[in-house]
Design an enzyme around this catalytic site. Structure first.
Site, PDB file in Angstrom:
ATOM      1  N   CYS A  58      92.984  53.483 -29.949  1.00  0.00           N
ATOM      2  CA  CYS A  58      93.818  52.725 -29.023  1.00  0.00           C
ATOM      3  C   CYS A  58      94.122  51.378 -29.695  1.00  0.00           C
ATOM      4  O   CYS A  58      93.484  51.020 -30.705  1.00  0.00           O
ATOM      5  CB  CYS A  58      93.094  52.534 -27.689  1.00  0.00           C
TER       6      CYS A  58
ATOM      7  N   HIS B  16      85.876  59.333 -35.172  1.00  0.00           N
ATOM      8  CA  HIS B  16      85.006  58.736 -34.154  1.00  0.00           C
ATOM      9  C   HIS B  16      83.719  58.190 -34.785  1.00  0.00           C
ATOM     10  O   HIS B  16      83.355  57.030 -34.563  1.00  0.00           O
ATOM     11  CB  HIS B  16      84.672  59.794 -33.094  1.00  0.00           C
ATOM     12  N   GLU B  17      83.048  59.019 -35.570  1.00  0.00           N
ATOM     13  CA  GLU B  17      81.777  58.579 -36.168  1.00  0.00           C
ATOM     14  C   GLU B  17      81.993  57.467 -37.193  1.00  0.00           C
ATOM     15  O   GLU B  17      81.208  56.522 -37.260  1.00  0.00           O
ATOM     16  CB  GLU B  17      81.019  59.762 -36.763  1.00  0.00           C
TER      17      GLU B  17
ATOM     18  N   HIS C 123      81.753  53.076 -27.835  1.00  0.00           N
ATOM     19  CA  HIS C 123      82.600  53.991 -27.079  1.00  0.00           C
ATOM     20  C   HIS C 123      83.628  53.205 -26.266  1.00  0.00           C
ATOM     21  O   HIS C 123      83.342  52.133 -25.753  1.00  0.00           O
ATOM     22  CB  HIS C 123      81.763  54.889 -26.178  1.00  0.00           C
ATOM     23  N   CYS C 124      84.823  53.760 -26.181  1.00  0.00           N
ATOM     24  CA  CYS C 124      85.967  53.106 -25.558  1.00  0.00           C
ATOM     25  C   CYS C 124      86.291  53.784 -24.229  1.00  0.00           C
ATOM     26  O   CYS C 124      86.237  55.009 -24.130  1.00  0.00           O
ATOM     27  CB  CYS C 124      87.166  53.201 -26.511  1.00  0.00           C
TER      28      CYS C 124
ATOM     29  N   CYS D  51      91.826  57.395 -26.538  1.00  0.00           N
ATOM     30  CA  CYS D  51      91.275  56.789 -27.761  1.00  0.00           C
ATOM     31  C   CYS D  51      90.244  57.712 -28.404  1.00  0.00           C
ATOM     32  O   CYS D  51      89.398  58.298 -27.726  1.00  0.00           O
ATOM     33  CB  CYS D  51      90.638  55.448 -27.440  1.00  0.00           C
TER      34      CYS D  51
ATOM     35  N   CYS E 158      90.905  49.134 -30.241  1.00  0.00           N
ATOM     36  CA  CYS E 158      90.000  49.646 -31.276  1.00  0.00           C
ATOM     37  C   CYS E 158      90.653  49.559 -32.657  1.00  0.00           C
ATOM     38  O   CYS E 158      89.975  49.244 -33.642  1.00  0.00           O
ATOM     39  CB  CYS E 158      89.590  51.084 -30.958  1.00  0.00           C
TER      40      CYS E 158
END
Length: 161
Positions: free
Chosen positions: A150, A115-116, A125-126, A131, A153
């Protein structure tokens, strides 16, 4: 955990990952009242200590992190920048009154690292529930998402590399 992330992150980003020497947590990051560390101070120290030729840098710490608008955070990263940071403090099952579970702990850390790092590639952010880039406000939300991107992304990451 460093070894696990070093082994797993290349499978997701198709990039070589190598551990760098650890750095001390900057004393000025610690907030006595909150008994936590301000993540932006640690992120700054990571950037200052990182070799200039490293494209992306991920810090991993066991200290509990915060930013002024949140009680705690799992991590922070520079949007479309070089550095990210995750905290393992609240990812441990025993920190959440759960039975010890090493695999769950590793999976949570991987999700947060991905994520980071996604933020460092420019992803925001999704809204997709599964995701890895979905915002997680608590450990239940971390557990509910995948450790993969996802399709939208994923395409963004591929184009940005």
């Amino acid at each position: 955990m460093i070894k696990y992330l070093t082994d797993e992150l290349p499978l997701i980003f198709n990039k070589m990952v190598k551990p760098l020497p650890s750095i001390p947590v900057p004393p000025q990051s610690y907030d006595d009242q909150r008994q936590q560390c301000l993540s932006s101070e640690i992120l700054k120290a990571i950037l200052e200590s990182a070799p200039a030729d490293e494209n992306k840098i991920m810090g991993v710490t066991e200290v509990d992190l915060f930013i002024p608008i949140f009680t705690y955070i799992f991590g922070e990263a520079q949007l479309d920048g070089r550095a990210g940071l995750i905290s393992l403090a609240r990812l441990k099952p025993d920190a959440n009154d759960e039975s010890p579970d090493e695999e769950l702990y590793k999976l949570r850390a991987l999700k947060e690292a991905v994520h980071e790092l996604g933020h460092t590639f420019g992803l925001k952010h999704c809204p997709e529930p599964a995701c890895v880039m979905r915002f997680a406000n608590n450990i239940i939300e971390v557990d509910s998402k995948d450790c993969s991107f996802c399709p939208s992304c994923h395409d963004f990451i591929v184009k940005s590399q």
